[in-house]
Design a protein around this motif. Structure first.
Motif, short mmCIF file in Angstrom:
data_model
loop_
_atom_site.label_atom_id
_atom_site.label_comp_id
_atom_site.label_asym_id
_atom_site.label_seq_id
_atom_site.Cartn_x
_atom_site.Cartn_y
_atom_site.Cartn_z
N LEU A 1 0.82 -1.21 0.00
CA LEU A 1 0.00 0.00 0.00
C LEU A 1 0.86 1.26 0.00
O LEU A 1 0.53 2.25 -0.67
CB LEU A 1 -0.94 0.01 1.20
CG LEU A 1 -1.99 -1.09 1.31
CD1 LEU A 1 -2.91 -0.84 2.50
CD2 LEU A 1 -2.80 -1.21 0.03
N SER A 2 1.96 1.23 0.74
CA SER A 2 2.79 2.44 0.86
C SER A 2 3.67 2.67 -0.37
O SER A 2 4.37 3.69 -0.43
CB SER A 2 3.66 2.35 2.12
OG SER A 2 4.55 1.26 2.07
N THR B 1 12.62 -8.19 7.74
CA THR B 1 13.84 -7.85 7.01
C THR B 1 13.62 -7.66 5.52
O THR B 1 14.50 -7.14 4.84
CB THR B 1 14.89 -8.96 7.22
OG1 THR B 1 14.34 -10.23 6.81
CG2 THR B 1 15.30 -9.04 8.68
N THR B 2 12.47 -8.08 5.01
CA THR B 2 12.25 -8.05 3.57
C THR B 2 11.18 -7.06 3.12
O THR B 2 11.36 -6.33 2.15
CB THR B 2 11.87 -9.45 3.06
OG1 THR B 2 10.71 -9.88 3.75
CG2 THR B 2 13.01 -10.43 3.29
N ASN C 1 11.80 -0.63 3.43
CA ASN C 1 10.85 0.46 3.16
C ASN C 1 10.63 1.37 4.36
O ASN C 1 9.75 2.23 4.34
CB ASN C 1 9.51 -0.14 2.73
CG ASN C 1 9.65 -1.06 1.53
OD1 ASN C 1 10.31 -0.72 0.56
ND2 ASN C 1 9.04 -2.24 1.60
N ALA C 2 11.44 1.19 5.40
CA ALA C 2 11.22 1.92 6.65
C ALA C 2 11.43 3.43 6.50
O ALA C 2 10.91 4.21 7.30
CB ALA C 2 12.16 1.38 7.73
N PRO D 1 8.29 8.09 3.93
CA PRO D 1 7.62 9.03 4.84
C PRO D 1 6.14 8.72 5.05
O PRO D 1 5.54 9.21 6.00
CB PRO D 1 7.81 10.38 4.14
CG PRO D 1 8.05 10.05 2.71
CD PRO D 1 8.76 8.74 2.70
N ASN D 2 5.56 7.92 4.17
CA ASN D 2 4.12 7.62 4.28
C ASN D 2 3.86 6.27 4.95
O ASN D 2 2.72 5.78 4.94
CB ASN D 2 3.48 7.63 2.89
CG ASN D 2 4.03 6.54 1.98
OD1 ASN D 2 5.20 6.17 2.08
ND2 ASN D 2 3.20 6.05 1.07
N LEU D 3 4.90 5.65 5.53
CA LEU D 3 4.73 4.37 6.23
C LEU D 3 5.25 4.53 7.66
O LEU D 3 6.42 4.81 7.88
CB LEU D 3 5.50 3.26 5.52
CG LEU D 3 5.55 1.90 6.24
CD1 LEU D 3 4.14 1.34 6.45
CD2 LEU D 3 6.41 0.90 5.47
N LEU D 4 4.35 4.36 8.63
CA LEU D 4 4.72 4.46 10.04
C LEU D 4 4.38 3.16 10.74
O LEU D 4 3.27 2.64 10.61
CB LEU D 4 3.98 5.62 10.73
CG LEU D 4 4.52 7.03 10.45
CD1 LEU D 4 4.04 7.52 9.09
CD2 LEU D 4 4.11 8.00 11.54
N VAL D 5 5.37 2.63 11.46
CA VAL D 5 5.19 1.38 12.20
C VAL D 5 5.40 1.67 13.68
O VAL D 5 6.47 2.14 14.09
CB VAL D 5 6.18 0.30 11.73
CG1 VAL D 5 6.01 -0.98 12.53
CG2 VAL D 5 6.02 0.03 10.23
#
Length: 615
Positions: free
Chosen positions: A32-33, A222-223, A228-229, A232-236
């Protein structure tokens, strides 16, 4: 890996919120991100565990079970198992159970997935899923020498070569591996040279989700997450436990508006403008639905939860692979994994070798695998009788009953891998304890039932997320045909004890069977094997079905299933489930590769539906 703080997380406006950063959840988040116009948030109850050797090093598989990386679930007492409770490990860590599993990588048969489609779940047949299986994997071709030495076969057209998960054959194997392959061939079992291409019947060398460049476990953290960390549009947000999906009426329909979660003793709310996606697994996805007011009114009322969507199917349809392990004493000169557990010097040397060169005992996984149809060793008249017994079960829908009955019909059974055998050196059975100070060596033959009739449930025990759900698989019992499972497992155990273990060349290293202990052959009757299986059967940790796709039953006003074939929760808007819980029927395979494929397909459907709404 950059970590998100609660303050930063709550400051963002999310299009999508994903509950559970496990095997499927991180796949959905990554896909999605990829669209920079979408903001995606992931809430994971466990911590990040990068660089943890018991997760990363292949040969240390199993050592995280029962630790803080495990939810430490248990079943309720099982009457079919003499009242025993079983441990049910599930990953409580970023990456979920993909961080804890044994890295087995395989696929079910074409017929398994076509059965999902035939139940009325459009787009879930083998041909529909194969592109997503391939999309998730990066298959590494083994070296020619290794291919010949260890019988490494594959169909080049069936594997993916550019996906995130690193998949391949090991470079080292236990000394029993070639003996296993030759023994099964001597018993009339053919080598399967295309075991990822739609049929798993036969004997072969299995693959693992291990990165050949680093020698370490390849899993969703890890994959799919780590690379993708920096988006800017993906927060975990880790160590954040979701307690409820917030549902509000919108044009008369219950609509997911966001989630409530707990972190550091405080409660928070995060909103989602488009959808909430639950990827909490077969145990906790139904738990979260029930805590949110979606489920059986009787169960919700007992927990003092207001009913928003009445659906008695939530938490039902639980199916799990069951496993038993025969133990044999073997030649004392063989090296086994037990050596590393019993001798510190050997363990230290193995770690040093692995760190220095990524070789040695800690690279070896249990890859000696075989899937057999029951027709290979169950007399046809007995198989026919079991099929007729399956056809008389009235507690399951007609379509499903027909599929299950047909699987045991002698004419159809030959196509399906109905029992899995895994042979490896070492003692894998928690019920067999070698004598103290014993210098004897052991090997294990696992038998794992692939299409269980036993069906159970998972339901909340209270309205508090901290109270673990009640897990009741109803092994060997219940009203859905559990006794059939026990009969089939007896046949499988006898084949392992009397045919596999006594056939050359494997018999050349086996000295005797030690578990179940050998008794005079006339005493090893039906009741002997039934008693042993009842007392020692455990889970293979492959639960599915608790938020199942409803198919044609779901379209019936009488109701059936929890999600539709787009994985949307019935009776709601903006709420989906994407994980193993949506599988309507169990498959003949370890689940890992299939759960990744479900994540890929689920993400693709979410993006397709969003595009359709925008047009």
């Amino acid at each position: 890996m950059p970590l998100t703080s609660p303050v930063d997380f709550l400051a963002r406006k999310f299009d999508y919120l994903i509950v559970g950063g496990g095997t499927a959840g991180l796949v959905v988040a990554a896909r999605l991100s990829e669209n920079p116009a979408l903001t995606v948030g992931v809430l994971e109850a466990g911590p990040v565990a990068l660089g943890v050797e018991t997760i990363d090093i292949p040969g240390l598989y199993g050592q995280t079970l029962g630790t803080d990386y495990d939810w430490k679930f248990e079943t309720i007492p099982q009457p079919g198992l003499d009242g025993r409770t079983l441990a049910w490990p599930r990953g409580k860590v970023l990456g979920g159970t993909s961080a804890l599993n044994f890295m087995t990588w395989n696929r079910a048969s074409r017929e398994d997935h076509d059965a999902w489609r035939d139940l009325g779940n459009k787009g879930w047949g083998w041909d529909d899923l194969l592109p997503y299986f391939k999309k998730t994997e990066n298959f590494h071709t083994p070296e020619e020498f290794n291919q010949k030495a260890n019988s490494l076969y594959y169909d080049k057209q069936a594997v993916g070569e550019s996906g995130p998960i690193q998949v391949g054959y090991a470079s080292e194997y236990s000394s029993s591996h070639q003996l296993w392959l030759k023994t099964m061939q001597s018993l009339g079992v053919e080598s399967n040279r295309a075991h990822l291409a739609g049929s798993n019947v036969g004997v072969w060398t299995n693959l693992g989700s291990v990165d050949p460049h680093t020698g370490t476990r390849s899993y969703s953290t890890t994959t799919y997450c780590l690379p993708n960390a920096s988006r800017p549009n993906l927060l975990v947000l880790t160590e954040a436990c979701v307690t409820e999906i917030v549902l509000e009426k919108d044009d008369g329909e219950w609509t997911a508006k966001g989630v409530r979660f707990q972190r550091d003793g405080s409660s928070f709310f995060a909103a989602a403008s488009r959808e909430v996606i639950i990827s909490a697994g077969s145990v906790q996805s139904p738990q979260i639905l029930e805590l949110s007011g979606i489920g059986n009114p009787d169960i919700l009322s007992k927990a003092r939860i207001s009913v928003k969507v009445s659906n008695p199917n939530v938490g039902e349809n639980l199916q799990d692979h069951i496993m038993a392990a025969l133990i044999f004493e073997v030649d004392s000169t063989l090296s086994t994994p037990d050596d590393l557990k019993q001798h510190k010097a050997a363990a230290d040397a193995a770690r040093h070798q692995f760190r220095a060169s990524r070789t040695g005992p800690l690279t070896i996984l249990p890859n000696s695998i075989c899937y057999l149809p029951f027709s290979h060793f169950v007399p046809s008249h007995q198989l026919r009788a079991l099929s007729e017994e399956a056809g008389s079960i009235t507690t399951i829908p007609d379509l499903e009953r027909a599929i299950r009955q047909d699987r045991l019909a002698p004419s159809s059974a030959a196509k399906l891998g109905q029992i899995e055998y895994i042979f490896d050196l070492g003692n894998w059975n928690p019920f067999f304890q070698p004598p103290p100070s014993s210098y004897k060596k052991y090997a294990t033959c696992l038998q794992i039932l692939q299409y269980p009739f036993s069906k159970g449930s998972i339901h909340i025990s209270s309205n508090n997320i901290a109270d673990k759900p009640m897990i009741d698989p109803q092994y060997y019992g219940g009203t859905h045909g559990g006794p059939i499972d026990l009969s089939l497992m007896v046949h499988a155990a006898r084949f392992a004890a009397y045919r596999i273990a006594q056939a050359l060349p494997l018999a050349g290293i086996i000295r005797r069977r030690v578990f179940p202990p050998q008794v005079p052959v006339e005493d090893e009757d039906e009741s002997f094997w039934r008693d042993w299986l009842t007392q020692t059967t455990i889970t293979d940790w492959h639960p599915v079905g608790t938020c199942a796709m409803g198919g044609r039953i779901g379209m019936n006003p009488a109701g059936g299933g929890v999600v539709d074939d787009r994985l949307r929760v019935y009776g709601t808007k903006g709420l989906r489930v994407v994980d193993a819980s949506v599988m309507p029927l169990q498959i003949s395979a370890h689940l890992q590769a299939t759960v990744y494929a479900i994540g890929e397909k689920g993400a693709a459907m979410i993006l397709e539906d969003a595009q359709f709404e925008n047009e």
